[in-house]
Design a protein around this motif. Sequence first.
Motif, PDB file in Angstrom:
ATOM      1  N   ALA A  50     -16.219 -54.091  43.055  1.00 56.04           N
ATOM      2  CA  ALA A  50     -17.519 -54.740  42.880  1.00 56.04           C
ATOM      3  C   ALA A  50     -18.617 -54.105  43.730  1.00 56.04           C
ATOM      4  O   ALA A  50     -19.773 -54.047  43.306  1.00 56.04           O
ATOM      5  N   GLY A  51     -18.269 -53.636  44.928  1.00 56.49           N
ATOM      6  CA  GLY A  51     -19.305 -53.178  45.842  1.00 56.49           C
ATOM      7  C   GLY A  51     -19.157 -51.763  46.345  1.00 56.49           C
ATOM      8  O   GLY A  51     -19.941 -51.318  47.199  1.00 56.49           O
ATOM      9  N   GLY A  52     -18.175 -51.022  45.843  1.00 55.17           N
ATOM     10  CA  GLY A  52     -17.923 -49.674  46.344  1.00 55.17           C
ATOM     11  C   GLY A  52     -18.890 -48.628  45.836  1.00 55.17           C
ATOM     12  O   GLY A  52     -18.942 -47.522  46.373  1.00 55.17           O
ATOM     13  N   GLY A  53     -19.637 -48.946  44.775  1.00 54.57           N
ATOM     14  CA  GLY A  53     -20.658 -48.038  44.296  1.00 54.57           C
ATOM     15  C   GLY A  53     -20.224 -47.047  43.233  1.00 54.57           C
ATOM     16  O   GLY A  53     -21.069 -46.437  42.586  1.00 54.57           O
ATOM     17  N   ASP A  54     -18.913 -46.882  43.025  1.00 53.03           N
ATOM     18  CA  ASP A  54     -18.452 -45.905  42.029  1.00 53.03           C
ATOM     19  C   ASP A  54     -17.126 -46.364  41.430  1.00 53.03           C
ATOM     20  O   ASP A  54     -16.109 -45.686  41.542  1.00 53.03           O
ATOM     21  N   PRO A  55     -17.097 -47.541  40.789  1.00 52.76           N
ATOM     22  CA  PRO A  55     -15.827 -48.094  40.326  1.00 52.76           C
ATOM     23  C   PRO A  55     -15.144 -47.255  39.255  1.00 52.76           C
ATOM     24  O   PRO A  55     -13.932 -47.314  39.098  1.00 52.76           O
ATOM     25  N   PHE A  56     -15.917 -46.463  38.515  1.00 52.16           N
ATOM     26  CA  PHE A  56     -15.349 -45.649  37.446  1.00 52.16           C
ATOM     27  C   PHE A  56     -15.211 -44.181  37.849  1.00 52.16           C
ATOM     28  O   PHE A  56     -15.031 -43.308  36.998  1.00 52.16           O
ATOM     29  N   GLU A  57     -15.308 -43.907  39.160  1.00 44.30           N
ATOM     30  CA  GLU A  57     -15.038 -42.579  39.716  1.00 44.30           C
ATOM     31  C   GLU A  57     -15.829 -41.475  39.000  1.00 44.30           C
ATOM     32  O   GLU A  57     -15.273 -40.488  38.538  1.00 44.30           O
ATOM     33  N   GLN A  58     -17.133 -41.670  38.937  1.00 43.01           N
ATOM     34  CA  GLN A  58     -17.990 -40.642  38.349  1.00 43.01           C
ATOM     35  C   GLN A  58     -18.274 -39.507  39.334  1.00 43.01           C
ATOM     36  O   GLN A  58     -18.691 -38.426  38.937  1.00 43.01           O
ATOM     37  N   GLY A  59     -18.070 -39.759  40.616  1.00 38.92           N
ATOM     38  CA  GLY A  59     -18.238 -38.722  41.628  1.00 38.92           C
ATOM     39  C   GLY A  59     -16.949 -37.956  41.853  1.00 38.92           C
ATOM     40  O   GLY A  59     -16.121 -37.826  40.951  1.00 38.92           O
ATOM     41  N   SER A  60     -16.761 -37.462  43.069  1.00 36.74           N
ATOM     42  CA  SER A  60     -15.567 -36.661  43.380  1.00 36.74           C
ATOM     43  C   SER A  60     -14.585 -37.396  44.269  1.00 36.74           C
ATOM     44  O   SER A  60     -13.569 -36.827  44.665  1.00 36.74           O
ATOM     45  N   ALA A  61     -14.874 -38.648  44.608  1.00 39.31           N
ATOM     46  CA  ALA A  61     -14.047 -39.382  45.559  1.00 39.31           C
ATOM     47  C   ALA A  61     -13.109 -40.364  44.859  1.00 39.31           C
ATOM     48  O   ALA A  61     -13.440 -40.918  43.813  1.00 39.31           O
ATOM     49  N   ARG A  62     -11.955 -40.565  45.479  1.00 43.16           N
ATOM     50  CA  ARG A  62     -11.010 -41.592  45.045  1.00 43.16           C
ATOM     51  C   ARG A  62     -10.762 -42.475  46.261  1.00 43.16           C
ATOM     52  O   ARG A  62      -9.769 -42.323  46.974  1.00 43.16           O
ATOM     53  N   PRO A  63     -11.684 -43.391  46.546  1.00 43.17           N
ATOM     54  CA  PRO A  63     -11.718 -44.058  47.852  1.00 43.17           C
ATOM     55  C   PRO A  63     -10.515 -44.916  48.185  1.00 43.17           C
ATOM     56  O   PRO A  63     -10.269 -45.189  49.355  1.00 43.17           O
ATOM     57  N   LEU A  64      -9.754 -45.365  47.199  1.00 35.61           N
ATOM     58  CA  LEU A  64      -8.579 -46.190  47.483  1.00 35.61           C
ATOM     59  C   LEU A  64      -7.280 -45.390  47.411  1.00 35.61           C
ATOM     60  O   LEU A  64      -6.195 -45.974  47.383  1.00 35.61           O
ATOM     61  N   ASP A  65      -7.391 -44.074  47.390  1.00 30.45           N
ATOM     62  CA  ASP A  65      -6.194 -43.245  47.222  1.00 30.45           C
ATOM     63  C   ASP A  65      -5.791 -42.540  48.507  1.00 30.45           C
ATOM     64  O   ASP A  65      -5.345 -41.389  48.502  1.00 30.45           O
ATOM     65  N   TYR A  66      -5.920 -43.219  49.629  1.00 32.46           N
ATOM     66  CA  TYR A  66      -5.446 -42.663  50.897  1.00 32.46           C
ATOM     67  C   TYR A  66      -3.938 -42.411  50.823  1.00 32.46           C
ATOM     68  O   TYR A  66      -3.172 -43.254  50.371  1.00 32.46           O
ATOM     69  N   GLY A  67      -3.529 -41.206  51.243  1.00 37.19           N
ATOM     70  CA  GLY A  67      -2.114 -40.851  51.217  1.00 37.19           C
ATOM     71  C   GLY A  67      -1.591 -40.430  49.866  1.00 37.19           C
ATOM     72  O   GLY A  67      -0.415 -40.102  49.735  1.00 37.19           O
ATOM     73  N   HIS A  68      -2.454 -40.405  48.857  1.00 37.99           N
ATOM     74  CA  HIS A  68      -1.986 -40.187  47.491  1.00 37.99           C
ATOM     75  C   HIS A  68      -1.947 -38.723  47.059  1.00 37.99           C
ATOM     76  O   HIS A  68      -1.266 -38.401  46.086  1.00 37.99           O
ATOM     77  N   TRP A  69      -2.679 -37.853  47.736  1.00 37.94           N
ATOM     78  CA  TRP A  69      -2.732 -36.462  47.244  1.00 37.94           C
ATOM     79  C   TRP A  69      -1.346 -35.828  47.271  1.00 37.94           C
ATOM     80  O   TRP A  69      -0.962 -35.126  46.350  1.00 37.94           O
ATOM     81  N   ILE A  70      -0.570 -36.084  48.307  1.00 31.40           N
ATOM     82  CA  ILE A  70       0.797 -35.542  48.372  1.00 31.40           C
ATOM     83  C   ILE A  70       1.764 -36.459  47.627  1.00 31.40           C
ATOM     84  O   ILE A  70       2.758 -36.001  47.063  1.00 31.40           O
ATOM     85  N   ALA A  71       1.458 -37.759  47.577  1.00 29.54           N
ATOM     86  CA  ALA A  71       2.363 -38.710  46.918  1.00 29.54           C
ATOM     87  C   ALA A  71       2.519 -38.384  45.447  1.00 29.54           C
ATOM     88  O   ALA A  71       3.639 -38.401  44.898  1.00 29.54           O
ATOM     89  N   HIS A  72       1.418 -38.092  44.764  1.00 29.69           N
ATOM     90  CA  HIS A  72       1.504 -37.776  43.337  1.00 29.69           C
ATOM     91  C   HIS A  72       2.355 -36.537  43.096  1.00 29.69           C
ATOM     92  O   HIS A  72       3.133 -36.468  42.137  1.00 29.69           O
ATOM     93  N   LYS A  73       2.242 -35.555  43.983  1.00 35.14           N
ATOM     94  CA  LYS A  73       3.041 -34.335  43.836  1.00 35.14           C
ATOM     95  C   LYS A  73       4.515 -34.631  44.069  1.00 35.14           C
ATOM     96  O   LYS A  73       5.391 -34.121  43.352  1.00 35.14           O
ATOM     97  N   LEU A  74       4.822 -35.451  45.051  1.00 37.18           N
ATOM     98  CA  LEU A  74       6.213 -35.802  45.327  1.00 37.18           C
ATOM     99  C   LEU A  74       6.837 -36.546  44.147  1.00 37.18           C
ATOM    100  O   LEU A  74       8.006 -36.326  43.811  1.00 37.18           O
ATOM    101  N   GLU A  75       6.071 -37.417  43.527  1.00 33.41           N
ATOM    102  CA  GLU A  75       6.582 -38.130  42.360  1.00 33.41           C
ATOM    103  C   GLU A  75       6.974 -37.166  41.247  1.00 33.41           C
ATOM    104  O   GLU A  75       8.055 -37.280  40.658  1.00 33.41           O
ATOM    105  N   SER A  76       6.086 -36.227  40.941  1.00 37.08           N
ATOM    106  CA  SER A  76       6.377 -35.300  39.850  1.00 37.08           C
ATOM    107  C   SER A  76       7.511 -34.335  40.211  1.00 37.08           C
ATOM    108  O   SER A  76       8.364 -34.037  39.369  1.00 37.08           O
ATOM    109  N   LEU A  77       7.557 -33.879  41.455  1.00 40.86           N
ATOM    110  CA  LEU A  77       8.612 -32.948  41.864  1.00 40.86           C
ATOM    111  C   LEU A  77       9.990 -33.602  41.816  1.00 40.86           C
ATOM    112  O   LEU A  77      10.987 -32.930  41.555  1.00 40.86           O
ATOM    113  N   THR A  78      10.046 -34.900  42.078  1.00 40.19           N
ATOM    114  CA  THR A  78      11.329 -35.619  42.032  1.00 40.19           C
ATOM    115  C   THR A  78      11.574 -36.259  40.669  1.00 40.19           C
ATOM    116  O   THR A  78      12.511 -37.033  40.513  1.00 40.19           O
ATOM    117  N   ARG A  79      10.722 -35.900  39.689  1.00 43.25           N
ATOM    118  CA  ARG A  79      10.822 -36.462  38.340  1.00 43.25           C
ATOM    119  C   ARG A  79      10.808 -37.986  38.375  1.00 43.25           C
ATOM    120  O   ARG A  79      11.522 -38.652  37.636  1.00 43.25           O
TER     121      ARG A  79
END
Length: 298
Positions: free
Chosen positions: A158-187
């Motif tokens: 409601a108040g984060g300013g970019d709920p549909f991620e039109q910019g370059s930030a993913r503000p609630l995805d702390y720790g996720h950049w490596i997590a997504h890769k680990l998920e795919s690597l481990t199938r």
Amino acid sequence: MKNEAHYIGRMHDAIFDAGIDRHSYVLAVGGGAFLDAVGLAASTAHRGVRLIRIPTTVLAQNDSGVGVKTAINRNGAKNQIGTFAPPWAVVNDSAFLDTLPARDRVAGMAEAVKVALIRDGSFFQWLERNADALALFEPAAMDWMIRRCAELHMAQIAGGGDPFEQGSARPLDYGHWIAHKLESLTRHHLRHGEAVAIGLALDTRYSVLAGMLPPGAETRVAVLLEHLGFRLWHPILARPAAEVRALALAALEEFREHLGGKLTITLLAGIGHGVEVHEMDTALITQALDWLAERETP
């Protein structure tokens, strides 16, 4: 379901066969991956029919079930195909959690630690004080944790300013950049929450090494995660240094490509205070991974 695009067509057929239109509702009852896939079908049938989500896992009630995205995985990439479509309603019923295996109940708590770290230091302290109750899945503690997570996610939408991620930030995805890769690597044998827990510990240690966060905070975060039942390591990370650096660079680039624009990663300037940076030092990433490996060694 989230890894098989043909299910979206089958759901479209079911929606059309049932005569569901834009004034009708699709009711989705299930975990986060299921809700994402049903949401994609609902948001694209008739260019959008109304969706009500009833999340049935800790992870979905904490995080994805109250978000605005729909998605499926494609070409080995997390959430490559999807839309932004806020649900008409979300019903979090804690009775569903009683049916979950312990592993899934633990995995969902990673998102609570995540949102506390970047948005609410007092909530993080509450998680520390109630770690025993949460590790035992005591209903009162679980209910309060899920409610607070939902409140923080709704505040961001409601108040984060970019709920549909039109910019370059993913503000609630702390720790996720490596997590997504680990998920795919481990199938996807590694649960999303389990991968996120590793990512949280890694990025907290990185924040300390980068001089952004006081020393000792990384131990505090790791101890909480381990107390809740997480293992902060996976054998796939036990590779030669050159391979680990290549893995990290690939993960960062995939994270950037998802939105486009410049790389934007959330790190910590304090417990409860997330900040955005636009580059990561692979040498510090390697040091942070070495720290996790040392914690893993008996």
